[in-house]
Write a protein that holds these residues in place. Structure first.
Motif, PDB file in Angstrom:
ATOM      1  N   UNK A 183     120.273   6.900  35.069  1.00 42.77           N
ATOM      2  CA  UNK A 183     118.992   6.348  34.329  1.00 42.77           C
ATOM      3  C   UNK A 183     118.012   7.595  34.753  1.00 42.77           C
ATOM      4  N   UNK A 184     117.665   8.574  33.784  1.00 41.59           N
ATOM      5  CA  UNK A 184     116.591   9.366  34.268  1.00 41.59           C
ATOM      6  C   UNK A 184     115.338   8.712  34.301  1.00 41.59           C
ATOM      7  N   UNK A 185     114.563   8.901  35.304  1.00 40.65           N
ATOM      8  CA  UNK A 185     113.138   8.186  35.682  1.00 40.65           C
ATOM      9  C   UNK A 185     112.276   9.427  35.537  1.00 40.65           C
ATOM     10  N   UNK A 186     111.203   9.112  34.729  1.00 34.79           N
ATOM     11  CA  UNK A 186     110.136  10.285  34.573  1.00 34.79           C
ATOM     12  C   UNK A 186     109.104  10.152  35.212  1.00 34.79           C
ATOM     13  N   UNK A 187     108.541   8.850  35.478  1.00 33.20           N
ATOM     14  CA  UNK A 187     107.367   8.491  36.403  1.00 33.20           C
ATOM     15  C   UNK A 187     107.282   7.389  36.741  1.00 33.20           C
ATOM     16  N   UNK A 188     106.697   6.995  38.019  1.00 33.72           N
ATOM     17  CA  UNK A 188     106.401   5.740  38.780  1.00 33.72           C
ATOM     18  C   UNK A 188     104.849   5.577  38.685  1.00 33.72           C
ATOM     19  N   UNK A 189     104.471   4.177  38.640  1.00 29.59           N
ATOM     20  CA  UNK A 189     103.074   3.941  38.764  1.00 29.59           C
ATOM     21  C   UNK A 189     102.879   2.767  39.670  1.00 29.59           C
ATOM     22  N   UNK A 190     101.828   2.670  40.698  1.00 29.03           N
ATOM     23  CA  UNK A 190     101.681   1.466  41.360  1.00 29.03           C
ATOM     24  C   UNK A 190     101.693   0.327  40.498  1.00 29.03           C
ATOM     25  N   UNK A 191     102.269  -0.842  40.951  1.00 32.42           N
ATOM     26  CA  UNK A 191     102.110  -2.133  40.097  1.00 32.42           C
ATOM     27  C   UNK A 191     100.832  -2.234  39.407  1.00 32.42           C
ATOM     28  N   UNK A 192      99.804  -2.006  40.158  1.00 31.09           N
ATOM     29  CA  UNK A 192      98.232  -2.469  39.581  1.00 31.09           C
ATOM     30  C   UNK A 192      97.973  -1.633  38.620  1.00 31.09           C
ATOM     31  N   UNK A 193      98.641  -0.464  38.121  1.00 29.21           N
ATOM     32  CA  UNK A 193      98.292   0.430  37.127  1.00 29.21           C
ATOM     33  C   UNK A 193      99.359   0.381  35.929  1.00 29.21           C
ATOM     34  N   UNK A 194      99.843  -0.938  35.767  1.00 29.99           N
ATOM     35  CA  UNK A 194     100.777  -1.401  34.814  1.00 29.99           C
ATOM     36  C   UNK A 194     100.250  -0.926  33.316  1.00 29.99           C
ATOM     37  N   UNK A 195      98.867  -1.198  33.114  1.00 28.55           N
ATOM     38  CA  UNK A 195      98.247  -0.823  31.873  1.00 28.55           C
ATOM     39  C   UNK A 195      98.221   0.574  31.620  1.00 28.55           C
ATOM     40  N   UNK A 196      98.044   1.443  32.574  1.00 29.06           N
ATOM     41  CA  UNK A 196      98.104   2.848  32.325  1.00 29.06           C
ATOM     42  C   UNK A 196      99.466   3.017  32.051  1.00 29.06           C
ATOM     43  N   UNK A 197     100.549   2.628  33.003  1.00 26.80           N
ATOM     44  CA  UNK A 197     101.924   3.026  32.592  1.00 26.80           C
ATOM     45  C   UNK A 197     102.224   2.697  31.089  1.00 26.80           C
ATOM     46  N   UNK A 198     101.835   1.689  30.529  1.00 27.00           N
ATOM     47  CA  UNK A 198     101.894   1.374  29.122  1.00 27.00           C
ATOM     48  C   UNK A 198     101.453   1.859  28.023  1.00 27.00           C
ATOM     49  N   UNK A 199     100.075   2.520  28.557  1.00 33.24           N
ATOM     50  CA  UNK A 199      99.508   3.668  27.831  1.00 33.24           C
ATOM     51  C   UNK A 199     100.361   4.770  27.825  1.00 33.24           C
TER      52      UNK A 199
END
Length: 312
Positions: free
Chosen positions: A280-296
């Motif tokens: 499973x290639x993973x491109x990026x991780x975000x802190x949980x509180x930045x979920x909105x930015x991850x979806x953007x």
């Protein structure tokens, strides 16, 4: 305090709220998991973008997680067998995975392969079971050549790996910048754009047995229809209206037959991942509180791999 993302109104992730959340104590048939990573998928936002039958607000967000068991209901095994507090697990088709800790149906959890990191494990099964079902409903068989639209995306990469294990040749559409990804997972890349059907024919050197569409564009559908005469061997996960109009296959996880297939496919895909045969290639991780930015970031297209949220 532990927290969880919820949708309190229909619309984009911009309207979601990050609220305090203490999970319920697990009852028989349930476990509680401290989330180490939550998978980020387009469906997370899509399924709360507008009202849906049988769904009421607020809606806890997140379908896939990986983490550590912190509580087990009485006499409760998980999908892969007996479980204890401290075991590492992954879970799929849950609700509320965008959280620090969550109580879930135990049968939806499986022991996490040691070969997978938590961000990888949290992104294995939604894409993996979708890919498996696409190959199954088109009856793709060893020795055949198939066309895959969106070969460098999350579902596409899983299709490439599963097809290669079965001896199925895949010609996959992608942007030229992603050709190395397609080649790296055993596919033969071809660029989107003008005269796609003719260019695919030239590469194939013979008939195309099936077409799998993971992008949903008119180009993808038109090319599939032009190259595969048996519409039972064309499937899309992104162009439902065209599939209904043109009478070819369309699958989505909420269909009862999809639920049954994907549940049955979980253990086999986890075993492939444990052996190193499915990555499973993973491109990026975000802190949980930045979920909105991850979806953007995800909605911008071509993230280059999966995305995971990491509780702090």
């Amino acid at each position: 305090m532990p927290a969880q993302w919820i949708a309190t109104s229909w619309g984009s992730p911009d309207g979601w709220e990050f609220v305090e959340h203490v999970p319920a104590r697990p009852r028989r048939g349930e476990i509680t998991v401290r989330v180490r990573a939550a998978g980020v998928n387009p469906a997370d936002a899509k399924h709360v973008a507008a009202p849906r039958p049988g769904v009421t607000l607020p809606v806890p967000i997140g379908y896939e997680i990986s983490g550590v068991v912190t509580g087990v209901g009485p006499d409760t095994p998980i999908g892969s067998g007996p479980v204890e507090v401290g075991d590492e697990v992954l879970a799929f088709r849950i609700q509320g995975g965008y959280a620090d800790e969550v109580t879930i149906p135990a049968e939806k959890a499986f022991h996490k392969p040691a070969a997978l990191s938590h961000p990888e494990a949290a992104n294995l099964l939604l894409a993996g079971t979708t890919a498996a079902q696409m190959l199954a409903v088109t009856n793709a068989a060893p020795g055949e050549t198939i066309l895959l639209h969106g070969a460098s995306g999350a579902v596409g990469v899983s299709v490439l790996q599963q097809a290669a294990l079965r001896g199925i040749r895949v010609i996959g559409t992608a942007s030229e910048a992603r050709f190395d990804v397609v080649r790296g997972f055993g596919g033969e890349p071809i660029a989107y754009g003008a005269d796609l059907a003719d260019r695919v024919r030239a590469i194939a050197g013979g008939p195309l047995a099936a077409a799998l569409d993971a992008v949903g564009t008119h180009e993808a559908v038109d090319t599939s229809l032009a190259l595969v005469s048996d519409r039972r061997r064309i499937v899309t996960i992104a162009a439902a209206a065209r599939a209904q109009d043109e009478e070819f296959g369309w699958i989505v996880g909420s269909q009862p037959e999809s639920t049954r297939f994907r549940d049955a496919a979980r253990a086999g895909l986890i075993e492939l991942a444990a052996r190193g045969d499915l990555v499973v290639p993973v491109a990026r991780t975000y802190p949980l509180r930045e979920a909105q930015e991850a979806l953007r970031f995800l909605s911008g297209g071509h993230p280059g791999g999966k995305i995971a949220l990491i509780p702090e």
